[in-house]
Design an enzyme around this catalytic site. Structure first.
Site, short mmCIF file in Angstrom:
data_model
loop_
_atom_site.label_atom_id
_atom_site.label_comp_id
_atom_site.label_asym_id
_atom_site.label_seq_id
_atom_site.Cartn_x
_atom_site.Cartn_y
_atom_site.Cartn_z
N GLN A 16 -70.04 -26.12 20.62
CA GLN A 16 -68.75 -25.44 20.78
C GLN A 16 -68.47 -24.11 20.90
O GLN A 16 -67.47 -23.56 21.30
CB GLN A 16 -68.38 -25.97 19.22
CG GLN A 16 -67.03 -25.55 19.09
CD GLN A 16 -66.49 -25.99 17.54
OE1 GLN A 16 -65.18 -25.32 17.23
NE2 GLN A 16 -67.09 -26.80 16.67
N GLU B 253 -72.23 -24.54 12.94
CA GLU B 253 -70.87 -24.26 12.23
C GLU B 253 -71.13 -23.83 10.72
O GLU B 253 -70.87 -22.75 10.29
CB GLU B 253 -69.87 -25.10 12.53
CG GLU B 253 -68.61 -24.88 11.78
CD GLU B 253 -67.56 -23.83 12.25
OE1 GLU B 253 -67.68 -23.41 13.32
OE2 GLU B 253 -67.33 -23.17 11.21
N ASP C 32 -68.03 -21.48 14.84
CA ASP C 32 -68.28 -21.68 16.43
C ASP C 32 -67.01 -21.14 17.29
O ASP C 32 -67.15 -20.27 17.85
CB ASP C 32 -68.14 -22.98 16.64
CG ASP C 32 -69.58 -23.75 16.31
OD1 ASP C 32 -70.49 -22.99 16.29
OD2 ASP C 32 -69.79 -24.85 15.99
N GLY D 163 -53.81 -11.68 0.47
CA GLY D 163 -53.29 -10.27 0.61
C GLY D 163 -52.64 -9.80 -0.80
O GLY D 163 -52.18 -8.57 -0.88
N GLY D 164 -53.09 -10.46 -1.96
CA GLY D 164 -52.26 -9.92 -2.98
C GLY D 164 -51.12 -10.01 -3.61
O GLY D 164 -50.74 -10.20 -4.75
N1 CAO Z 1 -82.54 -27.13 32.45
C1 CAO Z 1 -83.75 -27.24 31.85
N2 CAO Z 1 -83.58 -26.96 30.60
C2 CAO Z 1 -82.63 -26.52 29.77
C3 CAO Z 1 -81.41 -26.65 30.34
C4 CAO Z 1 -81.37 -26.71 31.89
N3 CAO Z 1 -80.26 -26.82 32.42
N4 CAO Z 1 -80.59 -26.23 29.57
C5 CAO Z 1 -81.13 -26.11 28.54
N5 CAO Z 1 -82.57 -26.23 28.62
C6 CAO Z 1 -83.63 -26.30 27.62
C7 CAO Z 1 -83.92 -24.91 27.10
O1 CAO Z 1 -84.74 -24.38 28.18
C8 CAO Z 1 -84.74 -25.08 26.07
O2 CAO Z 1 -86.02 -25.56 26.20
P1 CAO Z 1 -87.21 -24.46 25.42
O3 CAO Z 1 -86.94 -24.71 23.76
O4 CAO Z 1 -88.46 -25.44 25.64
O5 CAO Z 1 -87.27 -23.16 25.75
C9 CAO Z 1 -84.09 -26.48 25.25
O6 CAO Z 1 -83.04 -26.86 26.42
C10 CAO Z 1 -83.24 -26.48 24.13
O7 CAO Z 1 -82.33 -25.49 24.11
P2 CAO Z 1 -81.58 -24.99 22.67
O8 CAO Z 1 -82.61 -24.46 21.68
O9 CAO Z 1 -80.27 -24.00 22.89
O10 CAO Z 1 -80.95 -26.25 22.23
P3 CAO Z 1 -81.05 -27.07 20.65
O11 CAO Z 1 -80.36 -28.52 20.89
O12 CAO Z 1 -82.35 -27.35 20.43
O13 CAO Z 1 -80.29 -26.07 19.64
C11 CAO Z 1 -78.46 -24.99 18.90
C12 CAO Z 1 -78.81 -26.12 19.64
C13 CAO Z 1 -76.83 -24.76 19.09
C14 CAO Z 1 -78.82 -24.86 17.38
C15 CAO Z 1 -78.85 -23.59 19.68
O14 CAO Z 1 -79.00 -23.63 20.94
C16 CAO Z 1 -78.53 -22.20 18.83
O15 CAO Z 1 -78.84 -22.12 17.74
N6 CAO Z 1 -77.82 -21.47 19.52
C17 CAO Z 1 -77.26 -20.51 19.11
C18 CAO Z 1 -76.25 -20.42 17.99
C19 CAO Z 1 -74.92 -21.44 18.37
O16 CAO Z 1 -74.24 -21.39 19.18
N7 CAO Z 1 -74.70 -22.32 17.80
C20 CAO Z 1 -73.52 -23.18 17.55
C21 CAO Z 1 -73.61 -24.19 18.28
S1 CAO Z 1 -72.07 -25.06 18.01
O17 CAO Z 1 -72.21 -25.75 16.52
#
Ligand code: CAO
Length: 424
Positions: A16, A138, A167, A246-247
């Site tokens: 998001q 979030e 988000d 805002g008070g």
């Molecule tokens: N091709 C190949 N690999 C891909 C890819 C693609 N097109 N797109 C993503 N990947 C891989 C990444 O390289 C990563 O691999 P490694 O861990 O081996 O390096 C893997 O997908 C996971 O990516 P991620 O850590 O971003 O995804 P997740 O689902 O494990 O975590 C989230 C999700 C949202 C918790 C994390 O991305 C995060 O903390 N983001 C920053 C904060 C944020 O935006 N949070 C809000 C999200 S909305 O609530």
């Protein structure tokens, strides 16, 4: 011409926070190319699905006006395609977990070498510090940014809010950072990094509570209801129910029909400049001059009784009647509008804030349009892309690969199989 026409965004965002940002940029006219993993794509495509095998509303409502290319960035050919995309785009936006872009082989230094004009914009849960490696969603941000500890009622637990301030709020912050960096680039000729931590974004939106934390050191917070009720303050800013930040004393009051309708309520503010008008409306004209009620300090210890009296009046009217009566004399009030009422609100439809969108596999659905209106660059909301819908188009038109090279890329497994698109 749209405000951001000519700006090309390499959109590595998912879920998001990041998609909120790139959707706004797309609405302002940027060409947003969303890179998704072949096969699955953005995880939200399949989350909270209301129609089997159809992109969820979660996805469609956050990814309008974008193009989708599937690309495996861990595949060697996929990496070559990504390098070409980096050279062709102005901004790379990502909200991967910490370290993902580096592990993918694309740290900032490399991206900047490939394209010195590239702006790299990132959302992470936390900024540098003890939690920088944590993944964040979030509600984690709402809790760590100070919002949850100051939301809810004094005698209840901390609460998260339905507004996605972690988000979507951070996505908004990032969009502003990107536009500022694009402007800076017109002078410097160089890109830069833009980072926004969700904790910081939430704290920015909770700014008035850090204000109160410091005021608390100098004495009780007199505008908080608990002051009038004689409840002592602790060391930290307390939860203040529906008190206004805002008070001005404010409460949510029942309106006619509240017994059946959970949204038959109105936010009522006893603003000092309109106190006399309030007294007339609720039928307490003597409160205008009675020293026990006439001034804001005198009223502080009687707010519960005052709001109980106002509520006696609001309960005789619907929330819309209260709205009309009060606004006729410039008393600001806020009817509690349900999502059903908002979805049916014709004035929001007329301004494009609520829009009906058609989608090839879903059919018609409602979405929130662009809340930011530019007079010379109006937004037309276009449906979200199907997974990989524009893969071939982008390889051909953006990267200018010939058919032979496109076929090699397809055979390498770096890009997914495009979806069969139903006739629109
Ligand atoms: N091709 C190949 N690999 C891909 C890819 C693609 N097109 N797109 C993503 N990947 C891989 C990444 O390289 C990563 O691999 P490694 O861990 O081996 O390096 C893997 O997908 C996971 O990516 P991620 O850590 O971003 O995804 P997740 O689902 O494990 O975590 C989230 C999700 C949202 C918790 C994390 O991305 C995060 O903390 N983001 C920053 C904060 C944020 O935006 N949070 C809000 C999200 S909305 O609530």
């Amino acid at each position: 011409m749209k405000a951001l026409e000519g700006v090309r965004i390499l959109d590595f965002t998912h879920v998001q926070s990041g998609p909120t940002c790139t959707q706004l940029l797309a609405w302002f006219g940027a060409d947003v190319i969303k890179i998704e993993r072949p096969g699955t794509g953005d995880i939200t495509r399949g989350q909270l699905q209301d129609i089997p095998k159809v992109d969820s509303l979660y996805f469609t409502m956050l990814n309008h006006n974008k193009r989708s290319i599937t690309l495996d960035t861990k595949n060697p050919t996929g990496k070559e395609v990504l390098e070409r995309l980096i050279k062709e785009c102005d901004v790379l936006v990502e909200n991967f977990g910490p370290g993902v872009l580096d592990r993918m082989g694309f740290p900032w230094e490399k991206i900047s070498r490939l394209n010195p004009r590239m702006i790299v914009a990132s959302i992470k849960g936390f900024g540098p510090g003890p939690y920088e490696d944590c993944k964040v969603y979030e509600n984690v941000a709402q809790c760590t940014g100070g919002a949850a500890s100051t939301t809810g009622f004094r005698d209840g637990p901390p609460l998260v809010t339905g507004a996605q301030i972690g988000d979507s709020g951070t996505g908004l912050h990032l969009a502003l950072g990107i536009v500022a960096a694009l402007y800076h680039r017109t002078h410097s000729g160089r890109g830069q990094r833009v980072t926004c931590a969700m904790q910081d974004g939430v704290l920015n939106l909770s700014r008035v509570k850090l204000r109160d934390q410091q005021r608390l050191a100098r004495g009780p917070l007199k505008e908080y209801s608990q002051f009038g009720e004689g409840v002592p303050f602790g060391a930290a800013v307390p939860r203040a129910g529906n008190d206004s930040g805002g008070g001005q004393p404010g409460r949510i009051l029942k309106c006619k029909g509240w017994e059946q309708d959970p949204d038959a309520y109105i936010y009522f503010i006893t603003q000092a400049p309109v106190w006399e008008k309030i007294c007339d409306i609720i039928g307490e004209p003597t409160w205008k001059t009675d020293p026990e009620y006439a001034t804001p300090p005198a009223r502080l210890t009687k707010l519960n009784a005052i709001f109980a009296r106002i509520e006696q009046w609001t309960m005789t009217k619907t929330k819309f009647e209260v709205m009309n009566i009060c606004n006729a004399v410039d008393i600001p009030v806020g009817p509690i509008l349900s999502m059903k009422e908002i979805a049916e609100d014709q004035s929001l439809r007329a301004t494009g804030t609520v829009v009906e969108v058609d989608h090839p596999t879903r059919g018609k659905y409602l979405s929130v349009g662009n809340p930011i209106k530019l007079s010379d660059s109006p937004t037309k909301v276009e449906r979200s892309p199907l997974l990989g819908e524009h893969t071939e188009e982008i390889l051909r038109d953006v990267l200018r690969f010939d058919p032979g090279r496109i076929s090699e890329i397809q055979q390498s497994g770096a890009v997914g199989v495009p979806p069969a698109i139903a006739a629109e």
